[in-house]
Structures are given as structure tokens and as C-alpha cells.
Design a protein around this motif. Structure first.
Motif, short mmCIF file in Angstrom:
data_model
loop_
_atom_site.label_atom_id
_atom_site.label_comp_id
_atom_site.label_asym_id
_atom_site.label_seq_id
_atom_site.Cartn_x
_atom_site.Cartn_y
_atom_site.Cartn_z
N ALA A 72 -2.87 3.93 -7.50
CA ALA A 72 -3.19 2.50 -7.47
C ALA A 72 -4.70 2.28 -7.46
CB ALA A 72 -2.56 1.86 -6.24
N GLU A 83 5.18 -3.36 -12.22
CA GLU A 83 4.93 -3.09 -10.81
C GLU A 83 6.09 -2.35 -10.16
OE1 GLU A 83 2.96 -5.39 -7.19
OE2 GLU A 83 2.21 -5.03 -9.16
N TYR A 140 0.09 1.81 -11.93
CA TYR A 140 1.23 1.28 -11.20
C TYR A 140 2.42 2.24 -11.21
CZ TYR A 140 -1.73 -2.74 -11.32
OH TYR A 140 -2.81 -3.56 -11.16
N ILE A 163 -0.64 -2.63 -5.91
CA ILE A 163 0.67 -3.26 -5.87
C ILE A 163 0.62 -4.60 -5.14
CG2 ILE A 163 1.92 -1.09 -6.07
CD1 ILE A 163 2.20 -1.05 -3.08
N ILE A 211 1.88 6.13 -5.81
CA ILE A 211 1.05 4.95 -5.61
C ILE A 211 -0.14 5.24 -4.70
CG2 ILE A 211 1.05 2.64 -4.53
CD1 ILE A 211 2.27 2.68 -7.31
#
Length: 343
Positions: free
Chosen positions: A192, A22, A184, A198, A188
């Protein structure tokens, strides 16, 4: 060949990369910067890079196979490839310059756009391979779900409900996988997975000062469900609202905001739909963290009820407030209330 399925299950275990954990969130909120740009927070991040491109060359030809035949997908794809040509060296695992040749024979990559995609997992709107460092797309003897002879297939789902921004973002996402990125990795904002991103909470649309990633927005008025006299009324009301917000809405909106009417529903970010069953607003957007709330918008439909045509200026103006600064309606429309749906 070793690769994994972007937005899908593994075809085989890829070589782990240092950033498959992450990452800290980017700033999603946009104020004065055009859509999309790399965030300052990521500018100093060390990029893990492959020793060589899986294509074994830097110039990569991208073709298009479009069976949807709705909207100017070529333009949306071109914008997406331009994004990676500009920021690929910041985020990608290898250097590539994508050259769009829509009608190319045997391109290196084919963007295959269809109304329904055949991907490893159900309910996906796109899929592509994610190469590992040792992956080689040589096409000599490989034929997987993502490689057809010498061409790597990137699948994009689209329909008449999809606008240019949704198509473009989908292509950016899948081409991000092509560059070796997972869900990840940065950027982002587009990599994502919706609602499964996240862990760190990101400001929702209702908490931002501007809920789009672009200050220039196109507005389309769908007059197919109202009479000619009502058409003129709604179009005039929309134009007046646009002029009000473009002037700054009494200094309550970002200076860069620029709303503009368009005659293309595909190019529209905002659709005005008079003659609807009720007056409400239906926003579509993306969630990059793990709640169900949207962090930024990609398309919005403003419904004006059939009985509310005479109030179209007030209703469109108030709903436009939500689209330009959600928690702060300008003085002109502060007393008007409407319903909101989230999509």
C-alpha cells in the motif's frame, strides 16, 4: 514489452488484472509472529497468475549496484528476496526464485541503490517496472527507463538516515511490483502507498498492543554528543531498561519481545540519542490506509535532553513503553511523561 512503473506513472497501459480494485485490509497488528508473514485473511484468496514468467525462467539472478555505501544493504536485500522466495507463490503473479549474486555480471535484475533515485514521479523512494501478463524481459531490442540491455533495474533510495528495516521493506515493495503486484494487492502491509492506501481504516500505532512487525528489536546508543561519564550512565540506563522489558515489564508486554544492544546504527530499530536539545521520541513508520497516522513502526529515535542525563533511566524506560505497548506504560514508568513527534 508491456509494463507499468511501480510507484510511478504508466509506461504503457498494462493488462488489467482481477485484483486491481480495493482489497480488504490485512491485520497489521503483530503479537507473536516474526516479521513479516502472510496474514490468515489472505491465505484463501485465489491468486491471479500469469501463464508464464516475464523472464521465461523461474531462477532469476539479482545483482546489486550500491553507490550509498552505508550499512549492510546486501543483508537487507537478501532478507527481502527471502521473503518473496517464501511467499511469492502466495501473492505473486508468476513463480520466481530470486538468487542474490551481488557482483553478478548482467544479472536479470539489478537493485540500484542510491541517495537519490531517478523515477517517473517526484518524491519517490523507489521504483520498478510492473510487468503485465504479456511482458517479456528478453533484452534483445528493448531499452526503457527500467531495462538496461538485458537487465531490469529496480531503483532504491537510501541514506545514512535509513536503517536495514526501511531498506528491506523498500526492496520487498519494489520486488512486489516486479512480481506483477500493484498498490492495492496483498500483502497490503508493504504494497500500500503511504497515506494513500486502502479505504478501510486500520488500527494506528497508538491503538495496537504491539506496534512493530517483529518481536526482536535492536537498540543503538549514540554517545557522540556526551562526555565519557555520561556515556556510561546512558548505556547502563539503556541496558537496565532492556532487561526490564525483556523480563516482561511486570507481565505487561508480549512474551516474545527481545530487545538487544547493537553497535551498528544501520541495524538499529531504536536509536538512543543523549545530549539532544530536548527529551522526546521521534518514530518513523508506515501508514497503509488513508489517514496520516502510522500503523506500524520501522525506526525510532529516543532523544534524551542534555539536561536530562541524570533521568535517562526513567525517560528511556517511559519512551520504550510507547514502542512496546503504546497505550499501556508498565508500573515502573507510569508516572513519567515525555513528548512525541510522528514521522
Amino acid at each position: 514489452m508491456v509494463l507499468s512503473a511501480g510507484c510511478g506513472g504508466f509506461l504503457s497501459d498494462p493488462t488489467p488484472t482481477p485484483e486491481q480494485t480495493e482489497s480488504a485490509p490485512e491485520t497489521i497488528e503483530r503479537t507473536s509472529t516474526a516479521d513479516p508473514t502472510p496474514e490468515v485473511a489472505d491465505a484463501s484468496r485465489q491468486r491471479f497468475q500469469f501463464e508464464d514468467s516475464p523472464f521465461r525462467k523461474e531462477r532469476v539472478i539479482v545483482g546489486i549496484n550500491d553507490t550509498v555505501n552505508y550499512g549492510n544493504f546486501t543483508s537487507a536485500a537478501s532478507d527481502a528476496l527471502s521473503y518473496w522466495n517464501k511467499y511469492g507463490s502466495t501473492y505473486g503473479r508468476y513463480d520466481a526464485h530470486f538468487v542474490l549474486q551481488p557482483n553478478a555480471t548482467n544479472p536479470d535484475i539489478e537493485l540500484r541503490r542510491s541517495k537519490q533515485v531517478n523515477c517517473p514521479k517526484e518524491r519517490q523512494i523507489g521504483c520498478s517496472p510492473t510487468p503485465a501478463e504479456e511482458t517479456v524481459f528478453n533484452g534483445s531490442s528493448n531499452h526503457t527507463a527500467f531495462v538496461d540491455n538485458t537487465t531490469v533495474i529496480v531503483r532504491i533510495e537510501s541514506s545514512s538516515e535509513t536503517n536495514w528495516r526501511m531498506d528491506r521493506n523498500n526492496v520487498i515493495h519494489e520486488m512486489g511490483h516486479m512480481l506483477g503486484l500493484n498498490h492495492y494487492n496483498y500483502p497490503i502491509w508493504v504494497m500500500a502507498p503511504p497515506g494513500k492506501g486502502i479505504k478501510h481504516s486500520v488500527k494506528d500505532v497508538s491503538e495496537t498492543s504491539y506496534p512493530w512487525r517483529d518481536p526482536e528489536l535492536k537498540v543503538y546508543v549514540d554517545t557522540s554528543n556526551v562526555s565519557k561519564s555520561e556515556q556510561s550512565q546512558v548505556v547502563n540506563s539503556t541496558q537496565e531498561v532492556i532487561e526490564y522489558y525483556n523480563s516482561g515489564a511486570e507481565d505487561t508486554r508480549i512474551k516474545e519481545l527481545n530487545l538487544e544492544l547493537t553497535d551498528s546504527q544501520y541495524k538499529a530499530d531504536i536509536i538512543i540519542n543523549p545530549g539532544a536539545n530536548a527529551s522526546d521520541i521521534y518514530p518513523k513508520g508506515r501508514s497503509v490506509d488513508r489517514d496520516a497516522n502510522l500503523e506500524y513502526l520501522v525506526k525510532v529515535v529516543i532523544n534524551v535532553g542534555a539536561e536530562d542525563t541524570d533521568r535517562s533511566y526513567d525517560l528511556i524506560g517511559r519512551m520504550m513503553a510507547y514502542l512496546t505497548r503504546p497505550g499501556s506504560p508498565p508500573p515502573e514508568f507510569k508516572q513519567v511523561t515525555v513528548g512525541t513527534k510522528q514521522g
